[in-house]
Design a protein around this motif. Structure first.
Motif, PDB file in Angstrom:
ATOM      1  N   LYS A  75       0.837  -1.206   0.000  1.00 51.83           N
ATOM      2  CA  LYS A  75       0.000   0.000   0.000  1.00 51.83           C
ATOM      3  C   LYS A  75       0.870   1.254   0.000  1.00 51.83           C
ATOM      4  N   ASP A  76       1.878   1.262   0.853  1.00 49.44           N
ATOM      5  CA  ASP A  76       2.769   2.421   0.944  1.00 49.44           C
ATOM      6  C   ASP A  76       3.536   2.624  -0.368  1.00 49.44           C
ATOM      7  N   TYR A  77       4.047   1.527  -0.911  1.00 49.43           N
ATOM      8  CA  TYR A  77       4.882   1.631  -2.112  1.00 49.43           C
ATOM      9  C   TYR A  77       4.058   2.092  -3.312  1.00 49.43           C
ATOM     10  N   GLN A  78       2.882   1.516  -3.468  1.00 50.72           N
ATOM     11  CA  GLN A  78       2.040   1.893  -4.599  1.00 50.72           C
ATOM     12  C   GLN A  78       1.515   3.319  -4.471  1.00 50.72           C
ATOM     13  N   THR A  79       1.326   3.780  -3.239  1.00 48.25           N
ATOM     14  CA  THR A  79       0.908   5.168  -3.029  1.00 48.25           C
ATOM     15  C   THR A  79       2.009   6.128  -3.470  1.00 48.25           C
ATOM     16  N   ALA A  80       3.244   5.777  -3.144  1.00 46.06           N
ATOM     17  CA  ALA A  80       4.376   6.636  -3.507  1.00 46.06           C
ATOM     18  C   ALA A  80       4.759   6.493  -4.973  1.00 46.06           C
ATOM     19  N   CYS A  81       4.511   5.320  -5.534  1.00 46.87           N
ATOM     20  CA  CYS A  81       4.959   5.017  -6.896  1.00 46.87           C
ATOM     21  C   CYS A  81       3.748   4.684  -7.756  1.00 46.87           C
ATOM     22  N   SER A  82       3.191   5.682  -8.400  1.00 43.60           N
ATOM     23  CA  SER A  82       1.936   5.492  -9.132  1.00 43.60           C
ATOM     24  C   SER A  82       2.063   4.535 -10.305  1.00 43.60           C
ATOM     25  N   GLY A  83       3.270   4.325 -10.796  1.00 44.66           N
ATOM     26  CA  GLY A  83       3.452   3.429 -11.930  1.00 44.66           C
ATOM     27  C   GLY A  83       3.744   1.998 -11.539  1.00 44.66           C
ATOM     28  N   ALA A  84       3.673   1.686 -10.245  1.00 43.82           N
ATOM     29  CA  ALA A  84       4.034   0.351  -9.767  1.00 43.82           C
ATOM     30  C   ALA A  84       2.813  -0.404  -9.259  1.00 43.82           C
ATOM     31  N   THR A  85       2.784  -1.687  -9.553  1.00 40.17           N
ATOM     32  CA  THR A  85       1.776  -2.599  -9.014  1.00 40.17           C
ATOM     33  C   THR A  85       2.496  -3.787  -8.401  1.00 40.17           C
ATOM     34  N   VAL A  86       2.143  -4.125  -7.173  1.00 36.22           N
ATOM     35  CA  VAL A  86       2.757  -5.261  -6.490  1.00 36.22           C
ATOM     36  C   VAL A  86       1.670  -6.281  -6.176  1.00 36.22           C
ATOM     37  N   ASN A  87       1.824  -7.480  -6.699  1.00 36.62           N
ATOM     38  CA  ASN A  87       0.879  -8.578  -6.445  1.00 36.62           C
ATOM     39  C   ASN A  87       1.572  -9.654  -5.619  1.00 36.62           C
ATOM     40  N   TYR A  88       1.052  -9.890  -4.415  1.00 37.10           N
ATOM     41  CA  TYR A  88       1.629 -10.922  -3.547  1.00 37.10           C
ATOM     42  C   TYR A  88       0.566 -11.965  -3.245  1.00 37.10           C
ATOM     43  N   ASN A  89       0.878 -13.222  -3.543  1.00 39.12           N
ATOM     44  CA  ASN A  89      -0.029 -14.332  -3.289  1.00 39.12           C
ATOM     45  C   ASN A  89       0.446 -15.090  -2.053  1.00 39.12           C
ATOM     46  N   PRO A  90      -0.306 -15.058  -0.935  1.00 41.97           N
ATOM     47  CA  PRO A  90       0.115 -15.764   0.283  1.00 41.97           C
ATOM     48  C   PRO A  90      -0.152 -17.264   0.172  1.00 41.97           C
ATOM     49  N   SER A  91       0.533 -17.903  -0.751  1.00 43.12           N
ATOM     50  CA  SER A  91       0.281 -19.304  -1.086  1.00 43.12           C
ATOM     51  C   SER A  91       0.939 -20.280  -0.118  1.00 43.12           C
ATOM     52  N   GLY A  92       1.755 -19.775   0.792  1.00 39.15           N
ATOM     53  CA  GLY A  92       2.521 -20.625   1.697  1.00 39.15           C
ATOM     54  C   GLY A  92       3.973 -20.673   1.268  1.00 39.15           C
ATOM     55  N   SER A  93       4.864 -20.862   2.232  1.00 42.61           N
ATOM     56  CA  SER A  93       6.297 -20.800   1.954  1.00 42.61           C
ATOM     57  C   SER A  93       6.730 -21.816   0.901  1.00 42.61           C
ATOM     58  N   GLY A  94       6.281 -23.057   1.044  1.00 39.72           N
ATOM     59  CA  GLY A  94       6.689 -24.095   0.106  1.00 39.72           C
ATOM     60  C   GLY A  94       6.264 -23.787  -1.313  1.00 39.72           C
ATOM     61  N   ALA A  95       5.022 -23.369  -1.478  1.00 38.92           N
ATOM     62  CA  ALA A  95       4.513 -23.042  -2.811  1.00 38.92           C
ATOM     63  C   ALA A  95       5.228 -21.818  -3.379  1.00 38.92           C
ATOM     64  N   GLY A  96       5.535 -20.852  -2.514  1.00 36.83           N
ATOM     65  CA  GLY A  96       6.237 -19.659  -2.973  1.00 36.83           C
ATOM     66  C   GLY A  96       7.626 -19.978  -3.486  1.00 36.83           C
ATOM     67  N   VAL A  97       8.360 -20.831  -2.761  1.00 37.43           N
ATOM     68  CA  VAL A  97       9.699 -21.226  -3.195  1.00 37.43           C
ATOM     69  C   VAL A  97       9.624 -21.946  -4.540  1.00 37.43           C
ATOM     70  N   THR A  98       8.645 -22.844  -4.684  1.00 41.66           N
ATOM     71  CA  THR A  98       8.480 -23.558  -5.955  1.00 41.66           C
ATOM     72  C   THR A  98       8.190 -22.581  -7.094  1.00 41.66           C
ATOM     73  N   SER A  99       7.322 -21.596  -6.836  1.00 44.50           N
ATOM     74  CA  SER A  99       7.012 -20.599  -7.864  1.00 44.50           C
ATOM     75  C   SER A  99       8.254 -19.817  -8.263  1.00 44.50           C
ATOM     76  N   PHE A 100       9.103 -19.521  -7.277  1.00 46.50           N
ATOM     77  CA  PHE A 100      10.349 -18.804  -7.570  1.00 46.50           C
ATOM     78  C   PHE A 100      11.260 -19.664  -8.437  1.00 46.50           C
ATOM     79  N   GLU A 101      11.402 -20.928  -8.072  1.00 48.30           N
ATOM     80  CA  GLU A 101      12.264 -21.833  -8.826  1.00 48.30           C
ATOM     81  C   GLU A 101      11.801 -21.969 -10.272  1.00 48.30           C
ATOM     82  N   GLN A 102      10.496 -21.904 -10.475  1.00 46.70           N
ATOM     83  CA  GLN A 102       9.924 -22.062 -11.809  1.00 46.70           C
ATOM     84  C   GLN A 102       9.779 -20.735 -12.555  1.00 46.70           C
TER      85      GLN A 102
END
Length: 377
Positions: A75-102
């Motif tokens: 919220k803070d970052y997007q308020t300061a940076c109008s051209g930025a969008t940040v999407n975070y999926n709280p899928s769980g640590s294991g799923a997040g690591v797998t998504s990063f690897e892929q």
């Protein structure tokens, strides 16, 4: 409180320092105390509070424990940076690591550093570089419970928690619980334990805490997949909190902010000093501030000792890490990755964590993380 032999383990509970060396080609590991005070808005730190704006869409996934913190940072970052969008999926640590690897996300959130086969997989996605662990959001693991007509916070020792979550104590009026809660009338209600059904760093940290403090009653080693006996699995920290809230006699574990947002009671947990300590940001900070820093290049991991005897220290804690490539990042995404993570490590962002139920990084660790983020390329 029964205490076994304690060893310093990584902030996520990883037990092999060798995995730290595997994260980087530089095998010179630096260890330093992190006893500095947590960062505050006025603290002097190399983590500048100025926001460097990238543009485009940043995609990340992983730890649900840090979701509320990431939401605030976003919220803070997007308020300061109008051209930025940040999407975070709280899928769980294991799923997040797998998504990063892929290569499905720009960075991953995890409640434990990379280890085992994940080190090589994560390094492989970083063209010409390696994956690094960046501690970002520390917090307390709250023991949430739902016991009818009990309004006083319950005292739960590590030994009793080990027995409860391994199916050895099955009713709330068990003599072992009653002994630690004089004057409290406990019902005969059956205890229903809830744990994460997904691969979870919160499960890893909590099971490590139970095993390190009472291996006789909780012999299973720390695991991302809940290793305890019995109980019911729920997806994500929000699922565990909701299940406890709607189940008479329920008990579960989640990051403190989930307990607060669901208005759930939390237990006072016994520490190595034999004191029952409230799950609070201050008490968790008293424990986290004594972590040691194991640094290998720009890979940073924290080590805890559950035998630390500060009477105010709340010992059931975790530290969430952001996992990113030190080199080999997409050139178009790099300004946004560095901009967002730099803000997350800044004095301004870290000072906002306690209000959200988390703990600010100690100022010296904050500075190390800021330097590591700045070096991403």
């Amino acid at each position: 409180m029964k205490l076994q032999r304690y060893v310093a383990v990584t902030g996520a509970g990883l037990i092999a320092v060798a995995t730290l060396a595997a994260c980087g080609s530089n095998n010179n590991t630096t260890t330093a105390s992190s006893s500095s005070a947590p960062a505050s808005a006025g603290a002097s730190s190399s983590a500048s509070s100025a926001i460097s704006c990238g543009s485009g869409t940043l995609t990340a996934a992983g730890s649900s424990a840090q979701k509320n913190a990431i939401d605030k940072f976003t919220k803070d970052y997007q308020t300061a940076c109008s051209g930025a969008t940040v999407n975070y999926n709280p899928s769980g640590s294991g799923a997040g690591v797998t998504s990063f690897e892929q290569k499905q996300v720009d960075f991953a959130g995890s409640d434990f550093p990379l280890s085992g086969a994940d080190v090589a997989k994560a390094n492989a996605r970083c063209t010409g570089g390696e994956a690094v662990d960046l501690p970002m959001v520390p917090g307390a693991i709250a023991i949430m419970y739902n016991v009818t007509n009990v309004t006083t916070p319950l005292n739960l020792s590590a030994a009793n928690l080990a027995k409860i979550f391994n199916g050895k104590i099955t009713t709330w009026d068990d003599p072992a619980i009653t002994k630690d809660n004089p004057g409290v009338t406990l019902p005969m209600t059956k205890i229903t334990t809830f744990h994460r059904s997904d691969k979870s760093g919160t499960s890893f940290n909590f099971s490590n805490y139970l095993n390190q403090t009472d291996a006789a009653d909780f012999p299973a080693k720390a695991n991302k997949v809940w290793p305890g006996t019995g109980g019911q699995g729920e997806n994500g920290s929000s699922g565990v909190a909701q299940a406890v809230k709607t189940t008479a006699g329920g008990i579960g574990y989640a990051e403190l902010s989930y307990a607060s947002s669901n208005n759930l009671q939390t237990a006072k947990v016994g520490n190595a000093q034999g004191q029952f300590v409230t799950a609070s940001t201050d008490n968790a900070s008293a424990f986290i501030a004594k972590a040691k820093v194991n640094q290998n290049g720009n890979d940073i991991q924290l080590a805890f000792n559950y035998a630390y005897s500060d009477p105010s220290a709340y010992p059931a804690v975790l530290v969430t890490y952001e996992i990113a490539c030190d080199k080999g990042n997409d050139a178009t995404q790099l300004p946004l990755i560095k901009g967002f993570l730099s803000y997350a490590a800044s004095t301004t962002a870290q000072a906002e964590l306690p209000a959200a139920g988390y703990v600010s990084l100690p100022s010296n660790i904050q500075s190390l993380v800021a330097t590591a983020v700045n070096a991403l390329s």
